[in-house]
Design a protein around this motif. Structure first.
Motif, PDB file in Angstrom:
ATOM      1  N   ARG A 226      -6.123  -2.690  -7.369  1.00  0.00           N
ATOM      2  CA  ARG A 226      -5.032  -1.511  -6.854  1.00  0.00           C
ATOM      3  C   ARG A 226      -4.001  -1.497  -8.010  1.00  0.00           C
ATOM      4  NH1 ARG A 226      -7.556  -3.594  -2.730  1.00  0.00           N
ATOM      5  NH2 ARG A 226      -7.525  -2.630  -1.118  1.00  0.00           N
TER       6      ARG A 226
ATOM      7  N   GLU B 202       1.100  -1.376  -0.613  1.00  0.00           N
ATOM      8  CA  GLU B 202      -0.059  -0.381   0.020  1.00  0.00           C
ATOM      9  C   GLU B 202       0.361   0.891   0.466  1.00  0.00           C
ATOM     10  OE1 GLU B 202      -3.021   0.452  -0.524  1.00  0.00           O
ATOM     11  OE2 GLU B 202      -4.521  -1.115   0.941  1.00  0.00           O
TER      12      GLU B 202
ATOM     13  N   LEU C 259       2.210   1.958  -3.224  1.00  0.00           N
ATOM     14  CA  LEU C 259       1.566   1.703  -4.737  1.00  0.00           C
ATOM     15  C   LEU C 259       1.665   3.062  -5.702  1.00  0.00           C
ATOM     16  CD1 LEU C 259      -2.062   1.066  -3.233  1.00  0.00           C
ATOM     17  CD2 LEU C 259      -0.707  -0.375  -4.593  1.00  0.00           C
TER      18      LEU C 259
ATOM     19  N   TRP D 147      -6.786  -8.820  -4.953  1.00  0.00           N
ATOM     20  CA  TRP D 147      -7.071  -7.626  -3.966  1.00  0.00           C
ATOM     21  C   TRP D 147      -5.704  -6.916  -4.853  1.00  0.00           C
ATOM     22  CZ3 TRP D 147      -2.197  -5.530  -1.697  1.00  0.00           C
ATOM     23  CH2 TRP D 147      -2.798  -5.024  -0.947  1.00  0.00           C
TER      24      TRP D 147
END
Length: 212
Positions: free
Chosen positions: A117, A73, A76, A113
């Motif tokens: 993203r 995360e 990203l 997942w």
């Protein structure tokens, strides 16, 4: 299904984003089998033996995402710069432990997942069910014997990932699309198991039958 992608040209640099135990193990295996590898670290050049940055590794023709799940995360923005259409092989796991049992910390398969993203790349899953401390020893002592499960949403991404698996000394077994890849996530029947190709295929078939 055991794949035979010998018709796929072994082309392109493999960038490994993350220089932890699994990233370094994969770099060692791929380089020893003639693949050009860029091993990237956020500490590149800061007293580390790794000289390539995460961003440089992410610019390779094929990307292996070997960051811990918790670090994805926060990176990203860097990963969003990966060229559109690049095959990104996701080797991360989101793990929680409940009553002494490994489980996925996500409500969806990890590959789905990640694909949600990074919708501009083609995500594949591989190497996620193999213990990192066994990755090098099994491939070097018994090359071409042990299986690694592969999942991706399109045939070309499956083939690219399968070719990388084969270059690392393993037999790729395609288990389906990303939505079917929970079988190799934490808590799945393949997780932390090293199997021969036929045995791996049997485990996946039993898992599918049990879910009907």
């Amino acid at each position: 299904m055991v794949t035979d992608s010998n018709h796929i040209a072994r082309a392109g640099t493999v960038g490994i984003v993350g220089a932890g135990r699994i990233g370094r193990a994969l770099a060692q295996l791929l380089e020893s089998n003639g693949r050009e590898v860029l091993l990237g670290s956020r500490r590149a050049g800061e007293g580390s033996d790794v000289t390539v940055s995460l961003a440089d590794a992410a610019s390779a023709d094929i990307v292996v995402l070997a960051l811990p799940h918790a670090a994805i995360e926060e990176n990203l923005a860097m990963l969003a710069a990966i060229a559109p259409g690049t095959v990104v092989i996701d080797v991360a796991n989101a793990v929680r432990v409940d009553d002494g049992r490994c489980r996925s910390a996500l409500a969806v398969p990890h590959g789905r997942w990640l694909a949600d993203r990074l919708p501009h790349v083609r995500v594949a899953r591989a190497f996620t069910h193999v213990q990192d401390e066994l990755l090098v020893s099994r491939a070097t002592r018994q090359p071409g014997a042990w299986a690694v499960a592969v999942a991706a949403d399109d045939a070309e991404a499956q083939d690219v990932a399968a070719d990388v698996v084969r270059s690392a000394g393993y037999v790729p077994v395609v288990v389906g699309a990303l939505d079917e890849s929970a079988v190799l996530d934490a808590g799945g029947p393949l997780f932390l198991r090293m199997l021969l190709p036929g045995d791996l295929s049997d485990v996946v078939a039993d898992w599918r039958r049990a879910r009907r």
